[in-house]
Design a protein around this motif. Structure first.
Motif, PDB file in Angstrom:
ATOM      1  N   ILE A  49       0.971  -1.074   0.019  1.00  0.00           N
ATOM      2  CA  ILE A  49       0.006   0.000   0.043  1.00  0.00           C
ATOM      3  C   ILE A  49       1.113   1.280   0.070  1.00  0.00           C
ATOM      4  O   ILE A  49       1.773   1.338   0.731  1.00  0.00           O
ATOM      5  N   ILE A  50       0.577   2.388  -0.985  1.00  0.00           N
ATOM      6  CA  ILE A  50       1.277   3.373  -1.115  1.00  0.00           C
ATOM      7  C   ILE A  50       0.317   4.543  -0.493  1.00  0.00           C
ATOM      8  O   ILE A  50      -0.870   4.655  -1.072  1.00  0.00           O
ATOM      9  N   VAL A  51       0.714   5.551   0.253  1.00  0.00           N
ATOM     10  CA  VAL A  51       0.132   6.545   0.888  1.00  0.00           C
ATOM     11  C   VAL A  51       0.951   7.723   0.777  1.00  0.00           C
ATOM     12  O   VAL A  51       2.049   7.819   0.766  1.00  0.00           O
ATOM     13  N   PRO A  52       0.182   8.885   0.738  1.00  0.00           N
ATOM     14  CA  PRO A  52       0.843  10.258   0.674  1.00  0.00           C
ATOM     15  C   PRO A  52       1.158  10.401   2.130  1.00  0.00           C
ATOM     16  O   PRO A  52       0.388  10.052   3.072  1.00  0.00           O
ATOM     17  N   PRO A  53       2.115  11.334   2.640  1.00  0.00           N
ATOM     18  CA  PRO A  53       2.430  11.562   3.850  1.00  0.00           C
ATOM     19  C   PRO A  53       1.406  12.499   4.920  1.00  0.00           C
ATOM     20  O   PRO A  53       1.615  13.824   4.219  1.00  0.00           O
ATOM     21  N   HIS A  72       3.054  -0.790   4.317  1.00  0.00           N
ATOM     22  CA  HIS A  72       2.799   0.392   3.621  1.00  0.00           C
ATOM     23  C   HIS A  72       4.066   1.192   3.493  1.00  0.00           C
ATOM     24  O   HIS A  72       5.060   1.075   4.126  1.00  0.00           O
ATOM     25  N   ARG A  73       4.101   1.970   2.329  1.00  0.00           N
ATOM     26  CA  ARG A  73       5.182   2.765   2.091  1.00  0.00           C
ATOM     27  C   ARG A  73       4.532   4.278   1.614  1.00  0.00           C
ATOM     28  O   ARG A  73       3.514   4.400   1.292  1.00  0.00           O
ATOM     29  N   VAL A  74       5.549   5.389   2.018  1.00  0.00           N
ATOM     30  CA  VAL A  74       4.954   6.746   1.901  1.00  0.00           C
ATOM     31  C   VAL A  74       5.763   7.365   0.590  1.00  0.00           C
ATOM     32  O   VAL A  74       6.923   7.205   0.675  1.00  0.00           O
ATOM     33  N   ALA A  75       4.669   7.783  -0.043  1.00  0.00           N
ATOM     34  CA  ALA A  75       5.416   8.745  -1.247  1.00  0.00           C
ATOM     35  C   ALA A  75       4.871  10.135  -1.449  1.00  0.00           C
ATOM     36  O   ALA A  75       3.519  10.329  -1.133  1.00  0.00           O
ATOM     37  N   ASN A  76       5.635  11.224  -1.691  1.00  0.00           N
ATOM     38  CA  ASN A  76       5.252  12.406  -1.880  1.00  0.00           C
ATOM     39  C   ASN A  76       4.717  12.827  -3.194  1.00  0.00           C
ATOM     40  O   ASN A  76       5.521  13.083  -4.303  1.00  0.00           O
ATOM     41  N   PHE A  77       3.521  12.636  -3.311  1.00  0.00           N
ATOM     42  CA  PHE A  77       2.934  12.838  -4.801  1.00  0.00           C
ATOM     43  C   PHE A  77       2.788  14.446  -4.764  1.00  0.00           C
ATOM     44  O   PHE A  77       2.747  15.346  -3.837  1.00  0.00           O
ATOM     45  N   LEU A 124       7.027   1.413  -9.872  1.00  0.00           N
ATOM     46  CA  LEU A 124       8.000   2.539 -10.054  1.00  0.00           C
ATOM     47  C   LEU A 124       8.001   3.532  -8.777  1.00  0.00           C
ATOM     48  O   LEU A 124       8.955   3.726  -8.061  1.00  0.00           O
ATOM     49  N   VAL A 125       6.875   3.777  -8.323  1.00  0.00           N
ATOM     50  CA  VAL A 125       6.683   4.528  -7.054  1.00  0.00           C
ATOM     51  C   VAL A 125       6.984   3.641  -5.812  1.00  0.00           C
ATOM     52  O   VAL A 125       7.595   4.180  -5.169  1.00  0.00           O
ATOM     53  N   TRP A 126       6.626   2.457  -5.770  1.00  0.00           N
ATOM     54  CA  TRP A 126       7.043   1.605  -4.662  1.00  0.00           C
ATOM     55  C   TRP A 126       8.406   1.603  -4.564  1.00  0.00           C
ATOM     56  O   TRP A 126       8.779   1.807  -3.292  1.00  0.00           O
ATOM     57  N   GLU A 127       9.164   1.450  -5.401  1.00  0.00           N
ATOM     58  CA  GLU A 127      10.991   1.346  -5.349  1.00  0.00           C
ATOM     59  C   GLU A 127      11.203   2.775  -4.822  1.00  0.00           C
ATOM     60  O   GLU A 127      12.266   2.730  -4.322  1.00  0.00           O
ATOM     61  N   ASN A 128      10.735   3.703  -4.971  1.00  0.00           N
ATOM     62  CA  ASN A 128      11.065   5.023  -4.660  1.00  0.00           C
ATOM     63  C   ASN A 128      10.274   5.591  -3.287  1.00  0.00           C
ATOM     64  O   ASN A 128      10.625   6.633  -2.942  1.00  0.00           O
ATOM     65  N   ALA A 129       9.150   4.857  -2.739  1.00  0.00           N
ATOM     66  CA  ALA A 129       8.569   5.332  -1.637  1.00  0.00           C
ATOM     67  C   ALA A 129       9.394   4.736  -0.220  1.00  0.00           C
ATOM     68  O   ALA A 129      10.188   3.957  -0.311  1.00  0.00           O
ATOM     69  N   LYS A 130       9.059   5.526   0.877  1.00  0.00           N
ATOM     70  CA  LYS A 130       9.745   5.362   2.084  1.00  0.00           C
ATOM     71  C   LYS A 130       8.968   4.263   3.014  1.00  0.00           C
ATOM     72  O   LYS A 130       7.664   4.418   3.230  1.00  0.00           O
ATOM     73  N   PRO A 131       9.882   3.273   3.322  1.00  0.00           N
ATOM     74  CA  PRO A 131       9.390   2.007   3.917  1.00  0.00           C
ATOM     75  C   PRO A 131       9.096   2.740   5.584  1.00  0.00           C
ATOM     76  O   PRO A 131       9.795   3.623   5.683  1.00  0.00           O
ATOM     77  N   ALA A 132       8.401   1.987   6.363  1.00  0.00           N
ATOM     78  CA  ALA A 132       8.140   2.377   7.499  1.00  0.00           C
ATOM     79  C   ALA A 132       9.161   2.550   8.495  1.00  0.00           C
ATOM     80  O   ALA A 132       9.429   3.148   9.372  1.00  0.00           O
TER      81      ALA A 132
END
Length: 134
Positions: A49-53, A72-77, A124-132
């Motif tokens: 799951i990818i969520v915004p911060p 869950h990973r956090v991505a800055n959209f 693509l987003v998952w690889e660059n998103a921040k893990p917990a």
């Protein structure tokens, strides 16, 4: 509700993939998702799951495996408004859930082409998103 039940009870050969924002999600939707976790565990339907911060998403991310059977990973959209959940599951299905107040709906499209295209974007987003734990 039907879309949530379909997504959360599907047997997958790969993890379900979700873009969502818990701060926009109606409480009854979140509660229903929580109720499906034991069934997801039983069929080994682990989710990415990818969520915004934002504070609500970071709170849910901190609960992680214990309550969600998900990572869950956090991505800055670029756009901060995130009123639609996008779910990839069942290897060919794409679910859309709108959390917009006057536009609540859910729909599932069964298309290998749409699924594969959105899966590539998700990865693509998952690889660059921040893990917990990062």
């Amino acid at each position: 509700k039907e879309v949530i039940l379909e997504v959360n009870t599907a047997s997958n050969t790969e993890p379900g993939r979700i873009f969502t924002d818990y701060s926009r999600m109606p409480k009854e939707v979140f509660d229903l998702i929580r109720k499906t976790v034991p069934r997801r565990r039983a069929v080994k339907n682990f989710l990415h799951i990818i969520v915004p911060p934002n504070p609500r998403n970071l709170e849910v991310q901190a609960e992680e495996e214990r309550l969600h059977y998900a990572e869950h990973r956090v991505a800055n959209f670029p756009a901060k408004d995130f009123p639609l959940e996008l779910t990839l599951f069942g290897n060919t299905k794409v679910g859309f859930l709108s959390f917009e107040k006057n536009e609540l709906f859910g729909v599932v499209v069964d298309s290998k082409a749409i699924y594969q295209t959105l899966k590539n974007l998700f990865l693509l987003v998952w690889e660059n998103a921040k893990p917990a734990k990062a």
